[in-house]
Scaffold this active site. Structure first.
Site, PDB file in Angstrom:
ATOM      1  N   TYR A 286       0.852  -1.192   0.000  1.00  0.00           N
ATOM      2  CA  TYR A 286       0.000   0.000   0.000  1.00  0.00           C
ATOM      3  C   TYR A 286       0.891   1.246   0.000  1.00  0.00           C
ATOM      4  O   TYR A 286       1.646   1.461   0.936  1.00  0.00           O
ATOM      5  CB  TYR A 286      -0.886  -0.017   1.241  1.00  0.00           C
ATOM      6  CG  TYR A 286      -2.019   0.991   1.275  1.00  0.00           C
ATOM      7  CD1 TYR A 286      -1.901   2.260   0.724  1.00  0.00           C
ATOM      8  CD2 TYR A 286      -3.220   0.673   1.884  1.00  0.00           C
ATOM      9  CE1 TYR A 286      -2.940   3.167   0.775  1.00  0.00           C
ATOM     10  CE2 TYR A 286      -4.274   1.563   1.945  1.00  0.00           C
ATOM     11  CZ  TYR A 286      -4.123   2.816   1.383  1.00  0.00           C
ATOM     12  OH  TYR A 286      -5.157   3.709   1.448  1.00  0.00           O
ATOM     13  N   TYR A 334      -1.924   4.916  -9.939  1.00  0.00           N
ATOM     14  CA  TYR A 334      -2.986   4.133 -10.595  1.00  0.00           C
ATOM     15  C   TYR A 334      -4.345   4.584 -10.073  1.00  0.00           C
ATOM     16  O   TYR A 334      -5.126   5.228 -10.772  1.00  0.00           O
ATOM     17  CB  TYR A 334      -2.700   2.648 -10.378  1.00  0.00           C
ATOM     18  CG  TYR A 334      -3.854   1.682 -10.288  1.00  0.00           C
ATOM     19  CD1 TYR A 334      -4.632   1.358 -11.400  1.00  0.00           C
ATOM     20  CD2 TYR A 334      -4.123   1.045  -9.082  1.00  0.00           C
ATOM     21  CE1 TYR A 334      -5.666   0.424 -11.299  1.00  0.00           C
ATOM     22  CE2 TYR A 334      -5.137   0.114  -8.976  1.00  0.00           C
ATOM     23  CZ  TYR A 334      -5.920  -0.187 -10.078  1.00  0.00           C
ATOM     24  OH  TYR A 334      -6.936  -1.102  -9.966  1.00  0.00           O
TER      25      TYR A 334
END
Lengths: 387, 137
Positions: A286, A334
């Site tokens: 993450y 993204y």
């Protein structure tokens, strides 16, 4: 303490058979967050070849499961709204496996949906929380402020210049992966080291390009038994190891700003899976911020404390490097709707299945997906296997 | 005088004395009578040894900068006029760390460093609430 013998006994006892995003990601002002949940759920179940009516376990975060399940028209017999920030959906994988193993359900659906960019009805902070009394009044509000304070401490302990270089390496390498992912918000935008260093300050020491995107996005994952996985449209990806937990909520309560909870969940997940770091073909971490990646690599044990800058040097984590990391382009480039963790798992599953096109990694047997939530507060780790 | 536009603390039962003390320009902490450690934030149970045998102590208000950031993009409209402003975690000489702002210094990285000694100051924001902040000592 977690009982390793029991954890090892259920290693591989659940499989991921469906993964999907919402139809589109990015700026979606004409989609509500619940619509994003529903699109992603429908897409993930189609990916699995399992009808919605077969779902008997439901997990989500941000909403209560009963709100989203009602919207979808399902009546789960296992329900879990565990919400510990962006790691929640990684942790849900573990909970789904435990529920399947214990017989609560056979087909568990995990959904995510957030309109981080376009939300028309953002919730206010609960004013009774300590954060509302002791941090918010000082403008210690939101992740960029808290994570940048943690990063400044890291710089103090391990050197400002080499930390800065490491943050730049991570931002640039992640962008290169995004340039290979058509779903990525930054697919068409390249980033040079100069671009990184020249981007504006958000919360010093963080530049804009140290910070994740703010997008609208949905995502979903289907987890089931090995028996049902055999008949799934694309087969299953086994869940070999899991770990979850947290040690604080507010950044000011974090004992060591350079050592998040992955120090527990990473080693646990690896041991449960019966593998070591060097067995992994792909690592998905993450990346709420560049610093999150740097400090997480260390906490998970890929390198020692303060060694992260050497570990990521010379674009080692970029396409063509020997340590593929965040190959979807990450939260940095993204998509990042607010709680991004579920997307680390989705990319890992797609890479293990060999369906990621231009950015496909060569060896694709074992992957780690790792989520962080809150203010470096919670972590969830899963180890996934193609076989 | 424009209205105060930043988030204002709402004292809770376990923190009323903390905010009452701040109003008198004093910084008070909870302290454990069993493990003898002071802690922040105020609650009746010690987060270190989990004893409920706890008390209040007055802090010296002295400490050092444990870490800080300089916030350029205000995370809340109320902080817009202040940006760039300095957020910090101060390690008090009494032990605990406290989230705060460093005030009275030009918010530039070269003017601040981790380990710098600081001293509490008080900023009255409403009749009920006064915020403990810190300045370089």
């Amino acid at each position: 303490m977690p009982v390793m013998s029991k954890l090892k006994a259920i290693s591989g006892s659940a499989e991921i058979v469906g993964v999907a995003e919402s139809d589109r990601l990015g700026k979606l002002p004409n989609r509500s967050a619940l619509q994003l949940h529903a699109e992603a759920a429908d897409n993930a179940l189609a990916d699995a070849g399992i009808p919605m009516s077969d779902v008997d376990g439901f997990l989500t975060a941000g909403y209560s499961t009963y709100d989203v399940a009602e919207y979808l028209g399902i009546e789960p017999r296992f329900t879990d709204s565990t919400i510990v920030g962006g790691s929640s959906f990684v942790i849900h994988i573990a909970h789904a496996m435990a529920a399947i193993q214990a017989g609560y359900c056979e087909v568990a659906l995990i959904t995510h949906g957030q309109s981080g960019r376009s939300d028309r009805a953002r919730a206010a902070m609960n004013r009774g929380l300590p954060a509302a009394q002791y941090e918010a009044p000082y403008g210690i509000l939101g992740p960029p402020v808290s994570y940048s304070m943690a990063a400044r401490r890291y710089m103090h302990e391990y050197g400002e210049d080499r930390t800065r270089q490491a943050l730049a390496e991570i931002a640039v390498s992640t962008r290169k992966w995004a340039n290979m992912n058509e779903m990525a918000y930054m697919h068409d935008e390249t980033m040079s080291f100069d671009d990184y260093h020249n981007s504006r300050w958000i919360s010093w020491p963080f530049h804009l390009f140290d910070c994740c995107l703010v997008t609208d996005a949905g995502a979903a994952i289907v987890v089931t038994t090995p028996e049902r996985a055999k008949n799934a449209r694309k087969g299953g990806v086994k869940v070999l190891g899991v770990g979850e937990g947290h040690d604080h909520s507010m950044i000011s309560q974090m004992q060591d700003l350079t050592l998040p909870f992955g120090r527990h969940t990473g080693p646990q997940a690896l041991e449960m899976a019966g593998i070591t770091h060097s067995d992994l073909d792909l690592t998905m971490i993450y990346d709420s911020f560049t610093y999150t990646v740097l400090v997480t690599l260390e906490s998970l044990g890929f390198c020692g404390p303060g060694e992260g800058p050497d570990f990521v040097a010379d674009q080692r984590t970029a396409p063509g490097g020997d340590f593929p990391l965040n190959t979807n382009g990450g939260g940095l480039s993204y998509t990042h709707p607010g709680m991004y963790g579920i997307f680390t798992v989705i990319e890992a599953v797609r890479q293990l299945r060999g369906e990621t096109g231009e950015r496909q990694i060569k060896n694709r047997n074992l992957a780690m997906a790792h989520g962080t939530g809150g203010n470096l507060s919670s972590t969830g780790t899963v180890i996934l296997s193609r076989d | 005088m424009t209205e105060y536009a930043k988030p204002i603390p709402v004292p809770q039962p376990e923190s009323e004395r903390y905010w009452e003390a701040a109003r008198r320009e004093e910084l008070w902490l909870r302290s454990c009578l069993d493990c003898k450690q002071a802690y922040f934030y105020p609650r009746d149970i010690c987060p270190n040894c989990h004893s409920r045998n706890t008390d209040w102590i007055r802090s010296s208000g002295k400490g050092t900068i444990y870490t800080f950031a300089i916030v350029h993009r205000a995370p809340h409209p109320g902080f817009g006029p202040d940006a760039p402003y300095i957020t910090a975690i101060v390690e008090l000489d009494d032990g605990p760390r406290i989230p705060t702002n460093i005030v009275g210094v030009d918010p530039k990285p070269e003017n601040l460093d981790i380990g710098m000694p600081v001293q509490v100051v008080f900023e009255k924001i409403t009749d009920e609430i006064t915020l403990p902040k810190f300045k370089l000592a």
